[in-house]
Design a protein around this motif. Structure first.
Motif, PDB file in Angstrom:
ATOM      1  N   MET A 108       0.788  -1.227   0.000  1.00 57.02           N
ATOM      2  CA  MET A 108       0.000   0.000   0.000  1.00 57.02           C
ATOM      3  C   MET A 108       0.820   1.277   0.000  1.00 57.02           C
ATOM      4  O   MET A 108       0.280   2.361   0.168  1.00 57.02           O
ATOM      5  N   ILE A 109       2.126   1.139  -0.172  1.00 56.11           N
ATOM      6  CA  ILE A 109       2.976   2.325  -0.211  1.00 56.11           C
ATOM      7  C   ILE A 109       3.637   2.444  -1.588  1.00 56.11           C
ATOM      8  O   ILE A 109       3.632   1.496  -2.371  1.00 56.11           O
ATOM      9  N   LEU A 110       4.181   3.613  -1.885  1.00 55.33           N
ATOM     10  CA  LEU A 110       4.881   3.811  -3.143  1.00 55.33           C
ATOM     11  C   LEU A 110       6.106   2.910  -3.187  1.00 55.33           C
ATOM     12  O   LEU A 110       6.893   2.856  -2.231  1.00 55.33           O
ATOM     13  N   SER A 111       6.271   2.203  -4.291  1.00 55.16           N
ATOM     14  CA  SER A 111       7.399   1.288  -4.435  1.00 55.16           C
ATOM     15  C   SER A 111       7.711   1.136  -5.924  1.00 55.16           C
ATOM     16  O   SER A 111       6.870   1.403  -6.782  1.00 55.16           O
ATOM     17  N   PRO A 112       8.924   0.679  -6.247  1.00 56.87           N
ATOM     18  CA  PRO A 112       9.258   0.442  -7.659  1.00 56.87           C
ATOM     19  C   PRO A 112       8.322  -0.572  -8.319  1.00 56.87           C
ATOM     20  O   PRO A 112       7.964  -0.422  -9.487  1.00 56.87           O
ATOM     21  N   ALA A 113       7.931  -1.607  -7.579  1.00 60.50           N
ATOM     22  CA  ALA A 113       7.033  -2.621  -8.149  1.00 60.50           C
ATOM     23  C   ALA A 113       5.674  -2.017  -8.493  1.00 60.50           C
ATOM     24  O   ALA A 113       5.054  -2.402  -9.494  1.00 60.50           O
ATOM     25  N   LEU A 114       5.217  -1.072  -7.681  1.00 61.97           N
ATOM     26  CA  LEU A 114       3.941  -0.412  -7.966  1.00 61.97           C
ATOM     27  C   LEU A 114       4.031   0.363  -9.280  1.00 61.97           C
ATOM     28  O   LEU A 114       3.111   0.306 -10.112  1.00 61.97           O
ATOM     29  N   LEU A 115       5.133   1.066  -9.495  1.00 58.99           N
ATOM     30  CA  LEU A 115       5.317   1.790 -10.750  1.00 58.99           C
ATOM     31  C   LEU A 115       5.444   0.817 -11.921  1.00 58.99           C
ATOM     32  O   LEU A 115       4.894   1.058 -13.006  1.00 58.99           O
ATOM     33  N   CYS A 116       6.142  -0.290 -11.705  1.00 60.49           N
ATOM     34  CA  CYS A 116       6.330  -1.275 -12.779  1.00 60.49           C
ATOM     35  C   CYS A 116       5.016  -1.924 -13.182  1.00 60.49           C
ATOM     36  O   CYS A 116       4.905  -2.434 -14.307  1.00 60.49           O
TER      37      CYS A 116
END
Length: 326
Positions: A108-116
């Motif tokens: 639930m937080i901003l992360s590289p995987a979320l952007l990917c």
């Protein structure tokens, strides 16, 4: 609730937004001293030197992450509907996507995987179009470049290169130009990165980028099983969906069968790619959410007994909330 999202009703856009924040009550409720956001791999920071590690307060970080998930869910929902992967168009893919991205606090937080995941959803769309293209060389080249950009953000995303070859095996007759095009697209991005390293007299560091490829797949895992009890209802739904998919498999269009096979391999590769990052975090498994969400949506789209599937979904959501708070 499931019946509501089985319809393509515009009001579901509002319900999905509310549902996104409802599932994040637990993380908003907790106090956070600091949430880091490393949006690029260290080797890419020479190219783009933007420090966002501490740019957001914890609550801003969580809020932006929720909005990104909501946008991803809408894009993902449209792609699944456009490719007719379910019995009929609905908002179920978006609903399952949001649910899947809420299983654990680190999701639930901003992360590289979320952007990917934006890039992963994009290449899913391109993969599913391969069988409909007369000439797929340009599409495969674009996919290679997208994967390279994703690798700059999060190195394990590089394993999606394997998906190019699996997709070509599933959707296309053999054409060596198409097989090479994806690699050329990937290499093109890293060629310019290598040139940039050379200009900065730092070419030796460029070779260090590829060292994780020599990592051995771990044979021993340290797992706190209590942290993953929330996956029990997910497993139950996936088993039910698999049985349902097996029952309808040969009644489906050939393209639909191949699409589910593609998504299955994507799920496995996304999960297994963690070994390329020795210090990986739980949010790595966000990459499994898009392919996994299609299978969950498939079950709820085809389930017959309303009392059962509605109860199952409510228990699923309640279990997520329970394990987030405890």
């Amino acid at each position: 609730m499931i019946n509501q999202f089985r319809k393509l009703n515009p009001i579901n856009l509002v319900f999905l937004l509310a549902y996104t924040f409802f599932l994040r009550i637990a993380i908003f409720h907790e106090t956070h001293d600091k949430l880091n956001f490393d949006f690029l791999e260290p080797f890419a920071r020479l190219l783009i030197n933007i420090d966002l590690d501490n740019a957001f307060t914890p609550y801003t970080n969580i809020f932006i992450a929720a909005l990104l998930v909501y946008v991803q869910a809408l894009i993902f929902n449209r792609i699944v509907n456009n490719h007719n992967l379910l019995a009929k168009p609905s908002f179920l893919p978006g609903l399952m996507f949001i649910t899947g991205t809420s299983l654990f606090m680190p999701f639930m937080i901003l992360s590289p995987a979320l952007l990917c995941n934006f890039l992963l959803i994009w290449i899913i769309d391109k993969f599913l179009k391969l069988g409909k293209s007369a000439n797929a060389i340009t599409t495969v080249f674009d996919i290679g470049m997208i994967i390279a950009v994703g690798t700059l953000i999060y190195f394990p995303f590089m394993t999606m290169l394997l998906m190019i070859f699996l997709a070509l095996l599933l959707f296309r007759s053999f054409n060596w130009r198409e097989w090479v095009a994806g690699l050329i697209g990937f290499i093109t991005v890293f060629f310019f990165l290598a040139v940039f390293y050379y200009w900065n007299d730092n070419l030796s560091s460029f070779y260090q980028i590829w060292k994780p490829l020599g990592n051995k797949f771990p044979s021993v895992f340290k797992i706190n099983y209590n942290d993953y009890l929330v996956l029990i209802p997910v497993t139950v739904i996936i088993v039910l969906a698999s049985l349902q998919l097996r029952e309808n498999f040969f009644r489906s269009f050939i393209s639909t069968r191949k699409s589910f096979q593609l998504l299955f391999f994507m799920f496995i590769i996304s999960a297994a790619s963690f070994y390329l990052k020795p210090d990986f975090r739980t949010w790595h498994f966000l990459l499994c959410v898009p392919p996994g969400s299609v299978l969950l949506a498939y079950y709820f789209s085809n389930a017959k007994k309303r009392w059962f599937y509605e109860t199952l979904f409510v228990l699923f959501v309640l279990s997520i909330q329970y394990f987030l708070f405890v």
